[in-house]
Motif scaffolding. Structure first.
Motif, PDB file in Angstrom:
ATOM      1  N   LEU A  60       5.924  -4.000  -4.489  1.00 41.34           N
ATOM      2  CA  LEU A  60       7.667  -3.334  -4.100  1.00 41.34           C
ATOM      3  C   LEU A  60       8.286  -4.707  -5.331  1.00 41.34           C
ATOM      4  O   LEU A  60       9.135  -4.322  -5.109  1.00 41.34           O
ATOM      5  N   GLU A  61       7.478  -4.292  -6.134  1.00 43.97           N
ATOM      6  CA  GLU A  61       8.267  -4.981  -7.589  1.00 43.97           C
ATOM      7  C   GLU A  61       7.919  -3.149  -8.381  1.00 43.97           C
ATOM      8  O   GLU A  61       8.542  -4.105  -9.789  1.00 43.97           O
ATOM      9  N   VAL A  62       7.031  -2.950  -8.553  1.00 43.99           N
ATOM     10  CA  VAL A  62       7.086  -1.907  -9.304  1.00 43.99           C
ATOM     11  C   VAL A  62       8.619  -0.725  -9.446  1.00 43.99           C
ATOM     12  O   VAL A  62       8.520  -0.357  -8.181  1.00 43.99           O
ATOM     13  N   PRO A  63       8.300  -0.398 -10.205  1.00 47.38           N
ATOM     14  CA  PRO A  63      10.114   0.403 -10.623  1.00 47.38           C
ATOM     15  C   PRO A  63       9.878   1.871  -9.764  1.00 47.38           C
ATOM     16  O   PRO A  63      10.523   1.843  -9.145  1.00 47.38           O
ATOM     17  N   GLU A  64       8.615   2.236  -9.729  1.00 50.16           N
ATOM     18  CA  GLU A  64       9.020   3.942  -9.122  1.00 50.16           C
ATOM     19  C   GLU A  64       8.897   3.218  -7.457  1.00 50.16           C
ATOM     20  O   GLU A  64       9.248   4.012  -6.992  1.00 50.16           O
ATOM     21  N   VAL A  65       8.304   2.179  -6.603  1.00 50.70           N
ATOM     22  CA  VAL A  65       8.793   2.292  -5.468  1.00 50.70           C
ATOM     23  C   VAL A  65       9.864   1.115  -5.740  1.00 50.70           C
ATOM     24  O   VAL A  65      10.681   1.993  -4.466  1.00 50.70           O
ATOM     25  N   ILE A  66      10.611   0.885  -6.393  1.00 55.37           N
ATOM     26  CA  ILE A  66      12.119   0.196  -6.641  1.00 55.37           C
ATOM     27  C   ILE A  66      12.649   1.102  -5.830  1.00 55.37           C
ATOM     28  O   ILE A  66      14.246   1.567  -5.318  1.00 55.37           O
ATOM     29  N   GLN A  67      12.919   2.024  -6.906  1.00 60.55           N
ATOM     30  CA  GLN A  67      13.277   3.450  -7.202  1.00 60.55           C
ATOM     31  C   GLN A  67      13.765   4.459  -5.908  1.00 60.55           C
ATOM     32  O   GLN A  67      14.019   4.915  -5.278  1.00 60.55           O
ATOM     33  N   HIS A  68      12.133   4.670  -4.985  1.00 63.38           N
ATOM     34  CA  HIS A  68      12.042   5.471  -4.383  1.00 63.38           C
ATOM     35  C   HIS A  68      12.458   4.749  -2.712  1.00 63.38           C
ATOM     36  O   HIS A  68      13.291   5.152  -2.077  1.00 63.38           O
TER      37      HIS A  68
END
Ligand code: ADQ
Length: 489
Positions: free
Chosen positions: A261-269
């Motif tokens: 949940l801290e990965v930028p891609e996930v935050i963007q999603h």
């Protein structure tokens, strides 16, 4: 005490399952490309530092030629995987036939359509023979790679005949067997023509594990009623030899989800999803498209909720992500079209020019997309008609620290026993009750959501897949040592 009992440091663990955790694609006569599929079992065992795991199983492809087999074995060895080569006919009879057409529905209390039932009755003997033959082929490969002191852990309903084959090779081999599905009531199990032979083969293991205490109890009573053996609190006894039977509820690698949940891609999603569904509550279903998951029942309950709660119609959306499985089986094709038809009807009935109440996707999502979806969800709906455990409910809880959404969970999933106190439990067959639970979940106070989430989150964080694997294997080691002590007394 346990530590002292183990005379080794990194013990070798041979994990035997029908499928290897890889997908293999042939690129040329002697070249293969491999991809590791990071399922629960793989991450569970990667996290366990005490043993060195090796995998034995079918690679999911037919490789009739020796050149191809050699090349594939070599490529797999780098991933610590050892293949069992099954030809098409065996796969058809053993895997599609006995495993998926007989054991899977039986263990989930699902009836077959009348014509399938008759066909199955006729082909039963040949399918069971293929099942035994395939299990023997797995045993041959295990035996070839076995070294003294190894622990052999057999998985699931595909390999119920394996413990017996292994013990015939070497009675000293430490053998455990774990079932990922439910084990049915003995009243159901006794309808199987091969009921006794299967039970006896499983009993050859030293330790037999299930997700829940109920499944373990069903297994023990099948052994007492069908085989006339003695059930004890420890397991099943046959002429002085004890097979330990116990519950080992699986978990997930919760940290992997929390970290994602801290990965930028996930935050963007997550940002995109929030924008896309702004002003609406998000309900989520994630399942393999299988009869046992109760997908039509879930969607019908959602329809009932919309019918009875007009004010919610433009304020809630159900995202159902259903990855197709066993697509060549007519029953599964029928299920797919049934689901499409119901979804189409409901969207036609309650949709507007700009929005529909159900988004149904026939596909799987990658790990990051899945985590983002879990995190933005307000209410998760798990309506399995039967399910060994159900890891989707665990994954949802792991991703909900910020939102503290509500889990609606079938009482027929093994997970109901561990997440029941935090979830709203439902009987998926009762769509009136499920519809009412949807209302309850959507209207729940923040305080109550927090309280329920706290309970479940604590459970998911403390009962991990790593811990599950460690507990099973150390119990297996202890069981064998205790049995040796009993004999020497
Ligand atoms: P399954 O029946 O496959 O497993 P489950 O435990 O829910 O059921 O695990 C499914 C896994 O696949 C989860 O990790 C989930 O994230 C993933 N998955 C499902 N649908 C997906 C989709 N559309 N996109 C991406 N990923 C998806 C069997 C038993 C269960 C038991 C497990 C483990 O049937 O009862 O819990 O084994 O023992």
């Amino acid at each position: 005490e346990r530590q002292e009992a183990r005379p080794y440091n990194r013990q070798r663990l041979l994990v035997v399952a029908n499928r290897l955790p890889v997908s293999a694609v042939r690129r040329g006569e002697d070249s293969w490309s491999l991809e590791i599929s990071a399922g629960g079992l793989v991450s569970a065992l990667l996290g366990v530092k005490e043993f060195e795991a090796r995998w034995i199983g079918w690679a999911g492809v037919n490789v009739p030629d020796e050149v191809g087999q050699k090349a594939l074995s070599k490529a797999l060895a780098e991933k610590r995987c050892i293949p069992v080569f099954l030809d098409e006919e065996i796969v058809h009879q053993y895997y599609n036939g006995y495993c998926n057409n007989i054991l899977w529905p039986l263990f989930h209390y699902l009836g077959l359509p009348q014509e399938d039932r008759l066909a199955t009755t006729r082909s039963f003997q040949s399918q069971f023979a293929a099942y035994k033959k395939a299990n023997q082929m797995f045993a041959d490969v295990v035996n070839e790679h076995y070294e003294e002191g190894d622990v052999v852990w057999c998985h699931d309903y595909h390999l119920m005949f394996l413990p017996k084959c292994l013990k015939e090779y070497n009675s000293k081999m430490k053998v455990g067997w774990f079932l990922h599905t439910p084990f049915p009531s003995s009243e159901i199990h006794r309808t199987l023509p091969s009921r006794s032979e299967l039970l006896r083969s499983v009993l050859a293991a030293d330790l037999v594990g299930f997700h829940t205490y109920d499944y373990a109890r069903h297994f023990v009573s099948a052994c007492t009623r069908i085989l006339g053996l003695e059930g004890t609190p420890e397991g099943v006894e046959d002429q002085g030899r004890l097979t330990r039977v116990a519950a080992f509820p699986i978990g997930i690698d919760s940290e992997r989800f929390i970290r994602a949940l801290e990965v930028p891609e996930v935050i963007q999603h997550m940002k995109e999803l929030k924008e896309r569904f702004a002003g609406r509550k998000v309900m989520l279903g994630v399942d393999r498209l299988d009869m046992i998951k109760g997908i039509p029942q879930k969607i019908l309950a959602f329809e009932k909720f919309l019918e009875e709660n007009a004010s919610w119609r433009d304020k809630v959306v159900l995202l159902q992500i259903a990855v197709p499985t066993r697509t060549d089986v007519p029953e599964y094709q029928k299920l797919t079209s049934q689901v499409h038809e119901i979804v189409g009807r409901i969207n036609g009935r309650f949709g507007t020019l700009t929005a529909v109440p159900i988004h149904h996707l026939d596909r799987s999502l990658d790990f990051h997309a899945l985590c983002a979806l879990y995190a933005v969800t307000d209410v998760a709906l798990v309506t399995s008609l039967r399910d060994g455990m159900n890891l989707v409910s665990y994954e949802f809880v792991a991703c909900q620290e910020a939102k503290k959404g509500v889990l609606i969970l079938s009482e027929f999933a093994g997970a109901a026993q561990s997440l029941g106190a935090g979830a709203i439990l439902v009987n998926p067959w009762n769509i009136t009750e499920v519809a009412a639970s949807i209302g309850q979940a959507l209207n729940m106070s923040a305080e109550e959501r927090e309280k329920r989430h706290r309970h479940n989150f604590h459970h998911v964080k403390t009962h991990t897949a790593q811990e599950w694997a460690e507990t099973f294997v150390s119990e297996l080691n202890d069981t064998v040592i205790e049995a040796q002590l009993r004999i020497s007394k």
